[in-house]
Design an enzyme around this catalytic site. Structure first.
Site, PDB file in Angstrom:
ATOM      1  N   GLN A 108       0.823  -1.205   0.000  1.00  0.00           N
ATOM      2  CA  GLN A 108       0.000   0.000   0.000  1.00  0.00           C
ATOM      3  C   GLN A 108       0.860   1.260   0.000  1.00  0.00           C
ATOM      4  O   GLN A 108       0.597   2.211  -0.747  1.00  0.00           O
ATOM      5  CB  GLN A 108      -0.911  -0.002   1.223  1.00  0.00           C
ATOM      6  CG  GLN A 108      -2.057  -0.988   1.149  1.00  0.00           C
ATOM      7  CD  GLN A 108      -3.060  -0.604   0.083  1.00  0.00           C
ATOM      8  OE1 GLN A 108      -3.811   0.347   0.229  1.00  0.00           O
ATOM      9  NE2 GLN A 108      -3.059  -1.331  -1.021  1.00  0.00           N
ATOM     10  N   GLU A 121      -5.261   5.222   2.729  1.00  0.00           N
ATOM     11  CA  GLU A 121      -5.359   6.620   2.302  1.00  0.00           C
ATOM     12  C   GLU A 121      -4.182   7.456   2.811  1.00  0.00           C
ATOM     13  O   GLU A 121      -3.601   8.241   2.065  1.00  0.00           O
ATOM     14  CB  GLU A 121      -6.671   7.237   2.806  1.00  0.00           C
ATOM     15  CG  GLU A 121      -7.913   6.407   2.588  1.00  0.00           C
ATOM     16  CD  GLU A 121      -8.389   6.359   1.148  1.00  0.00           C
ATOM     17  OE1 GLU A 121      -7.707   6.914   0.268  1.00  0.00           O
ATOM     18  OE2 GLU A 121      -9.444   5.755   0.898  1.00  0.00           O
TER      19      GLU A 121
END
Length: 729
Positions: free
Chosen positions: A628, A696
């Site tokens: 990620q 995020e």
């Protein structure tokens, strides 16, 4: 008592890795029910106006064409009620209005994709066209802006010893996942089945129920795998409604896939922003005031908002803050969330201005940030649940070698290349929502968990298997986690970094419940070696229940269930989501460090290396976390240096609606030296498993870190994204 852990925190391989790399993973468009026909959407070639005529005779004359549907013959949809789809949403073929270039105006259905594509090229549409409004810089805001204020920012700015008044501009970005949007729709009487690219099966059910006036139990949505999304699959778009409408009209299953070009008009984008920032401080670098005036593009028929102003109101201690968020409606399709929505855009002006202020004051950029660390969240007057941003700065500076940075721009060279270092902070909200997971332990000692959550790439099934394995006391090979089906227990949208906190907490709850069921069964079973033992003294490891202080006294799940004639045990894990009344301010944090090289003659920018340090709570799966983080660094390189949607304002056409002209980072743009570091520390105030969410926060701050490094290399302060060679010459 707490269970020993073996899976959580381990760097494991994805449970579905072999399926994905061998091509056996089944995506929505891979489904072909018997009798399936193909649908191709015809897009508007004007940016605003009305349709005056549609000639379908040549298309219908083609062998294999089943039907052409437009507003002239489309069935009337139900009047919308409730929140799904959102008020003002584009509806399929319900009138003759054209709201943006690329809007669906007709759909051709044929027995093969090739026939449908050819027939669509033969449909002739005439328009009464009007000049569209597509330029945020030339359009006026609508309505009153959204505002926030504390103190008296204007007076404090006027009195500030040091003031900055920069304006920042951020280009529109498109998601461009590898898998374009696609849908397969089939009706069985009044029941609708959708194989859909979505990361919210429950949301698709609610939207389609509203569109077709059906009870939700008549709709079945299946989406076990997505080929990326980055926000584009977080809501149900009009092409899905078109696919279902066509399938009901022709009474056959229908497959509809958007082309790469159509995704630029059909599934949203990160909106463009104009951001005026005024920043005031004393001579020691203590912030005294800030004013933020934002103009954000949205569509003319629907309003999109996101948290672009949040970093500016809580990241640094500032007694006087004024903010205004103005929506600028344009003749475009509706924007949507894109990775790090709002925060990634809002961090760029705030973190760029902090770097500029540090240079103005002769302070190290980290030192300036440390001098403005807040004790509490000044926007909510709540204490932080955890805030380890100081640790992020310290660890990042050490890992990156920040001490080697020259504070003097344009002072470090490597041949023809100017070398610069920059850093930026990042913040993202810790979202949590209600979720449920079914858990079943079978007599053979294996477990099956199911939830209607999704996996658009981060490895949901793997991380949930890790949590489940430890909660149940099993190995990962004994656990199967299935997802992506609306018939499974409900879960929130797979977005906003909330899946691990929400679904993972439900997995933990379900695993704990089932393990305790088995322990209760054992201690009450006279035939069990654990009969009469205090349940608090029993642990489970490798599928075997035993006394914690006496591992020889115990038995396996299999023996326990077999002796009690049980085929299985089952439980429903649940998580209630964030409490209505917050006691803490919940955020994840990041510090990103970047080194760039800028060609002194050509203005080309190359990112040489990057370090990201994250305060994201408990890390369930380090290998997935690295994936990620590194992916977000690459995405941030795109936002900073490459990605820019170009619109021809004469008709609203997107000029670079393809992967040849819309630039995204390729291997040549990506440095080998990308490193992610995670600060130790769980946040059990946030959720039962102590996570904050990671997907995020890892992109928030990447673009300004690169921009600040470009300034350090060149002495040029670029206030517009992307940073192009032309801007540096």
């Amino acid at each position: 008592m707490s269970q020993p852990q073996a899976a959580v925190g381990a760097s494991v391989t994805r449970v579905d890795a072999r399926l994905r790399v061998t091509g056996r993973t089944k995506y929505a468009g891979d489904n072909s029910p018997d009798g399936v026909v193909h649908a191709v959407i015809l897009d508007s070639s004007v940016g605003r106006g009305r349709i005056t005529g549609i000639d379908t005779r040549a298309a219908l004359a083609q062998p294999g064409v089943v039907k052409v549907i437009s507003h002239l013959n489309a069935p009337r949809l139900q009047p919308l009620e409730g929140p799904y789809p959102p008020p003002g949403s584009l509806r399929a073929f319900q009138d003759d209005r054209v709201r943006f270039f690329g809007q669906p105006v007709a759909v051709v259905v044929a027995t093969t994709l090739e026939v449908a594509q050819h027939a669509a090229s033969l449909v002739e549409v005439s328009y009464d066209a009007e000049p569209p409004s597509t330029d945020i810089g030339a359009a006026d805001p609508a309505g009153d802006p959204e505002t926030y204020a504390r103190g008296d920012a204007d007076a404090a700015l006027k009195a500030a010893a040091v003031r900055l008044e920069p304006t920042y501009r951020m280009a529109r970005n498109h998601h461009n996942p590898m898998e374009p949007a696609n849908t397969v729709a089939r009706w069985d009487g009044d029941k609708l089945t959708l194989w859909e690219k979505t990361n919210w099966v429950s949301g698709t059910v609610m939207t389609m129920a509203a569109e077709f006036g059906l009870p939700p139990d008549k709709i079945h949505v299946i989406a076990p795998a997505l080929g990326g999304g980055f926000g584009s699959a977080g809501r149900t778009w009009v092409h899905t409604v078109i696919a279902a409408m066509v399938a009901r009209e022709v009474k056959r299953p229908v497959k509809l896939a958007l082309t790469r070009r159509q995704t630029y008009f059909g599934v949203g984008f990160r909106p463009a922003y104009e951001y005026d920032l005024r920043l005031g401080s004393d001579r020691r670098g203590r912030l005294t005031a800030s004013a933020h005036d934002v103009r954000a593009e949205t569509s003319s028929y629907e309003t999109h908002s996101e948290g672009v102003l949040v970093p500016g109101r809580m990241l640094y201690s500032t007694p006087n803050v004024r903010q205004a968020y103005a929506h600028v409606p344009l003749d475009v399709n509706t924007p949507t969330f894109m990775r790090g929505p709002g925060y990634a855009s809002g961090a760029y002006p705030v973190e760029s201005a902090m770097d500029e202020l540090a240079h103005e004051l002769g302070l190290d950029p980290i030192e300036l940030r440390l001098r403005n660390e807040p004790a509490d969240d000044e926007s909510s007057n709540l204490p932080f649940s955890t805030r380890r941003l100081r640790d992020c700065y310290r660890v990042g500076a050490r890992e990156f070698g920040w001490h080697r940075r020259s504070p003097n721009p344009r002072s470090t060279r490597d041949g023809d290349w100017l070398i610069g270092m920059g850093m930026a902070a990042g913040v993202y909200d810790t979202e949590r929502s209600e979720a449920q997971v079914s858990v079943r332990l079978d007599a053979d000692g294996t477990a099956l968990l199911q939830s209607g959550t999704s996996d658009m790439g981060p490895g949901t099934a793997t991380s949930m298997t890790q949590v489940a394995a430890d909660a149940l006391g099993l190995t990962m090979r004994q656990v199967t986690f299935r997802l992506g089906d609306s018939l499974m227990p409900p879960a929130p949208v797979h977005a906003a970094s909330q899946t691990m906190a929400s679904v993972g907490s439900a997995v933990q709850d379900g695993g704990d419940k089932l393990r305790k069921q088995a322990i209760k069964l054992a201690v009450e079973d006279e035939g069990s070696p654990l009969y009469g033992v205090d349940p608090a003294g029993i642990v489970v490891r490798g599928g075997r229940l035993h006394v914690k202080d006496n591992p020889t006294r115990g038995e396996t799940y299999q023996r326990l269930l077999a002796r009690n004639n049980r085929t299985h045990l089952e439980a429903l894990g649940s998580y209630a989501g964030a409490p209505e009344s917050a006691k803490f301010s919940f955020y994840a944090y990041a510090a990103t460090f970047a080194e760039v090289a800028v060609d002194a003659t050509l203005g080309l920018v190359r990112v040489r290396r990057m370090v990201g340090v994250y305060d994201a709570g408990r890390i369930i799966s380090p290998r997935l976390a690295d994936s990620q983080a590194i992916g977000a660094m690459i995405g941030g390189i795109g936002q900073a240096l490459l990605e820019h949607t170009v619109t021809d304002h004469r008709d609203g056409r997107i000029v670079n609606a393809n992967l040849a002209d819309y630039l995204v980072p390729v291997h040549a743009d990506i440095p080998k030296d990308l490193k992610a570091v995670y600060i130790d520390g769980e946040d059990y105030e946030a959720d039962p498993i102590g996570v904050k969410g990671l997907g995020e926060i890892v992109i928030v701050g990447v673009a300004p870190a690169i921009a600040n490094a470009v300034f350090n290399a060149t002495g040029r302060r670029i206030r517009e994204l992307p940073i192009t060679p032309e801007a540096l010459l």
